[in-house]
Motif scaffolding. Structure first.
Motif, short mmCIF file in Angstrom:
data_model
loop_
_atom_site.label_atom_id
_atom_site.label_comp_id
_atom_site.label_asym_id
_atom_site.label_seq_id
_atom_site.Cartn_x
_atom_site.Cartn_y
_atom_site.Cartn_z
N ALA A 103 12.47 -4.82 2.72
CA ALA A 103 13.18 -3.67 3.30
C ALA A 103 13.47 -2.63 2.23
CB ALA A 103 14.47 -4.14 3.95
N GLN A 104 13.84 -3.10 1.05
CA GLN A 104 14.12 -2.18 -0.05
C GLN A 104 12.85 -1.46 -0.50
OE1 GLN A 104 15.67 -4.04 -3.59
NE2 GLN A 104 16.46 -2.12 -4.41
N CYS A 105 11.75 -2.22 -0.60
CA CYS A 105 10.47 -1.62 -1.01
C CYS A 105 10.00 -0.59 0.01
CB CYS A 105 9.41 -2.70 -1.17
SG CYS A 105 9.65 -3.79 -2.59
N LEU A 106 10.13 -0.92 1.29
CA LEU A 106 9.69 0.01 2.33
C LEU A 106 10.57 1.25 2.34
CD1 LEU A 106 7.86 0.68 4.67
CD2 LEU A 106 9.30 -0.71 6.17
N SER A 107 11.86 1.07 2.13
CA SER A 107 12.77 2.21 2.08
C SER A 107 12.43 3.14 0.92
CB SER A 107 14.21 1.72 1.94
OG SER A 107 15.11 2.80 1.82
N ILE A 108 12.12 2.56 -0.23
CA ILE A 108 11.74 3.36 -1.41
C ILE A 108 10.45 4.13 -1.13
CG2 ILE A 108 10.94 3.23 -3.80
CD1 ILE A 108 12.85 0.84 -4.16
N ALA A 109 9.49 3.44 -0.52
CA ALA A 109 8.21 4.08 -0.22
C ALA A 109 8.39 5.24 0.76
CB ALA A 109 7.24 3.05 0.36
N LEU A 110 9.19 5.02 1.79
CA LEU A 110 9.42 6.06 2.80
C LEU A 110 10.19 7.24 2.20
CD1 LEU A 110 10.30 3.84 5.89
CD2 LEU A 110 8.19 5.11 5.49
N SER A 111 11.15 6.94 1.35
CA SER A 111 11.91 8.02 0.70
C SER A 111 10.99 8.89 -0.16
CB SER A 111 13.02 7.42 -0.17
OG SER A 111 13.96 6.71 0.62
N GLY A 112 10.03 8.25 -0.82
CA GLY A 112 9.06 9.00 -1.61
C GLY A 112 8.18 9.88 -0.74
N ARG A 116 0.84 -1.20 0.00
CA ARG A 116 0.00 0.00 0.00
C ARG A 116 0.87 1.25 0.00
NH1 ARG A 116 -5.05 2.14 1.39
NH2 ARG A 116 -6.00 0.12 1.81
N LEU A 117 1.89 1.26 0.85
CA LEU A 117 2.78 2.42 0.92
C LEU A 117 3.56 2.61 -0.37
CD1 LEU A 117 4.20 2.05 4.54
CD2 LEU A 117 2.54 3.73 3.74
N LEU A 118 3.89 1.50 -1.03
CA LEU A 118 4.72 1.56 -2.22
C LEU A 118 3.92 1.92 -3.47
CD1 LEU A 118 7.60 1.08 -3.33
CD2 LEU A 118 6.92 -1.29 -3.77
N THR A 119 2.74 1.33 -3.61
CA THR A 119 2.01 1.47 -4.88
C THR A 119 0.72 2.26 -4.78
OG1 THR A 119 0.76 -0.60 -4.56
CG2 THR A 119 2.93 -0.77 -5.61
N GLN A 120 0.20 2.46 -3.57
CA GLN A 120 -1.10 3.13 -3.45
C GLN A 120 -1.06 4.41 -2.63
OE1 GLN A 120 -3.65 0.01 -1.84
NE2 GLN A 120 -4.23 -0.61 -3.89
N LYS A 121 0.12 4.90 -2.31
CA LYS A 121 0.20 6.06 -1.42
C LYS A 121 -0.45 7.30 -2.01
CE LYS A 121 5.05 7.10 -2.68
NZ LYS A 121 5.40 5.82 -3.33
N ARG A 122 -0.42 7.44 -3.33
CA ARG A 122 -1.03 8.62 -3.95
C ARG A 122 -2.55 8.59 -3.85
NH1 ARG A 122 2.47 9.85 -9.50
NH2 ARG A 122 4.49 10.18 -8.46
N ASN A 123 -3.11 7.40 -3.71
CA ASN A 123 -4.56 7.26 -3.63
C ASN A 123 -5.03 7.00 -2.21
OD1 ASN A 123 -4.75 7.47 -6.49
ND2 ASN A 123 -4.21 5.30 -6.68
N THR A 124 -4.14 7.18 -1.24
CA THR A 124 -4.47 6.90 0.15
C THR A 124 -4.45 8.20 0.95
OG1 THR A 124 -3.47 4.70 0.00
CG2 THR A 124 -3.84 5.57 2.20
N ASP A 125 -5.45 8.39 1.78
CA ASP A 125 -5.55 9.59 2.60
C ASP A 125 -4.30 9.75 3.48
OD1 ASP A 125 -7.67 11.68 3.79
OD2 ASP A 125 -6.52 10.80 5.45
N SER A 126 -3.87 10.99 3.66
CA SER A 126 -2.65 11.26 4.42
C SER A 126 -2.73 10.76 5.85
CB SER A 126 -2.35 12.77 4.42
OG SER A 126 -2.03 13.22 3.12
N LEU A 127 -3.89 10.92 6.49
CA LEU A 127 -4.03 10.47 7.87
C LEU A 127 -3.95 8.95 7.97
CD1 LEU A 127 -6.81 12.85 9.25
CD2 LEU A 127 -4.33 12.99 9.57
N LEU A 128 -4.46 8.26 6.96
CA LEU A 128 -4.36 6.80 6.96
C LEU A 128 -2.90 6.38 6.77
CD1 LEU A 128 -5.69 4.06 7.10
CD2 LEU A 128 -6.20 4.22 4.66
N LEU A 129 -2.19 7.07 5.90
CA LEU A 129 -0.77 6.79 5.72
C LEU A 129 0.00 7.00 7.02
CD1 LEU A 129 0.01 8.43 2.24
CD2 LEU A 129 -0.06 5.99 2.77
N ILE A 130 -0.32 8.07 7.73
CA ILE A 130 0.35 8.37 9.00
C ILE A 130 0.11 7.25 10.00
CG2 ILE A 130 0.34 9.92 11.00
CD1 ILE A 130 -0.26 12.21 8.99
#
Length: 239
Positions: free
Chosen positions: A187-196, A125-139
């Motif tokens: 770990a790599q996917c999560l790091s990429i998502a967090l960097s974005g 979700r963090l990697l591929t759907q973050k643009r379509n996910t509400d900011s509070l849900l991401l937090i």
């Protein structure tokens, strides 16, 4: 027993008996319980977290919310809106669970029933759907991931499920085994998502991303020092 503890116990019992569809009542109950844990004096949190973790009805409610959310993440067209938990409820459940994880670790509280949570789904979700996910849900996702990473993904409160998308196929390699259930790919996917997410202008989201990334690097350095060093150097190079 302090008055607020009596109220907290009553609310947790009510929350545990509610039908999962009664979100208009479940949401304020979960929100209140999270506030109780967050605002309670340090000497009271031991008793509070013990009371909540021993409430099997409450734990079942949290499991129902997470299971519904996981099912709807990648198959939403097949589900009616009523089958998906409201965003606010899912956020509160994430935050409550993160507090339970942290405080259980601090007090070594006995856990009677664990909650199953899909690490694979969260990372994707963090990697591929973050643009379509509400900011509070991401937090709230980031806060929960941070709490889990701080326990080296080994909290008694949560039973994490993984998948080939994170750890590859079995038998696991040395690095995947050391980082299980996240795995080197995870770990790599999560790091990429967090960097974005670090590029976002939302202050709370930025802060949550930084904290989660710090916890990820700490986890990698503890479990696989070589990976942690490479990841840390990579983050510095991207600055």
């Amino acid at each position: 027993m302090p008055v607020f503890m009596c109220v907290c116990e009553s609310v947790s019992n009510i929350a545990g008996r509610l039908k999962p569809t009664k979100t208009e009542s479940l949401l304020p109950a979960i929100s209140y319980l999270y506030c109780c844990l967050s605002l309670s004096p340090a000497h009271c949190t031991d008793r509070a977290v013990s009371m909540l973790l021993s409430n099997s009805g409450l734990m079942d409610q949290l499991q129902t919310v997470f299971s519904s959310s996981s099912s709807s993440s990648f198959s939403a067209p097949s589900l009616s809106p009523s089958a998906c938990p409201p965003l606010a409820l899912l956020c509160c459940c994430h935050l409550l669970l993160s507090s339970l994880i942290t405080l259980q670790r601090v007090h070594s509280t006995q856990v009677h029933k664990s909650i199953t949570w899909s690490l694979d789904t969260a990372v994707q979700r963090l990697l591929t759907q973050k643009r379509n996910t509400d900011s509070l849900l991401l937090i709230s996702y980031l806060r929960l991931l941070q709490a889990l990473l701080d326990t080296d993904l080994a909290s008694e409160v949560v039973c994490l499920t993984s998948g080939p998308g994170l750890v590859g196929l079995r038998p696991l390699g040395i690095e995947d085994g050391a980082l299980y259930p996240l795995g080197s790919r995870g770990a790599q996917c999560l790091s990429i998502a967090l960097s974005g997410l670090l590029l976002q202008k939302h202050e709370l989201l930025l802060r949550a991303s930084v904290n989660c990334l710090s916890s990820l690097l700490g986890f990698l350095q503890r479990k696989s020092p070589a990976t942690g060093i490479k990841q840390r150097d990579g983050e510095r190079g991207s600055e």
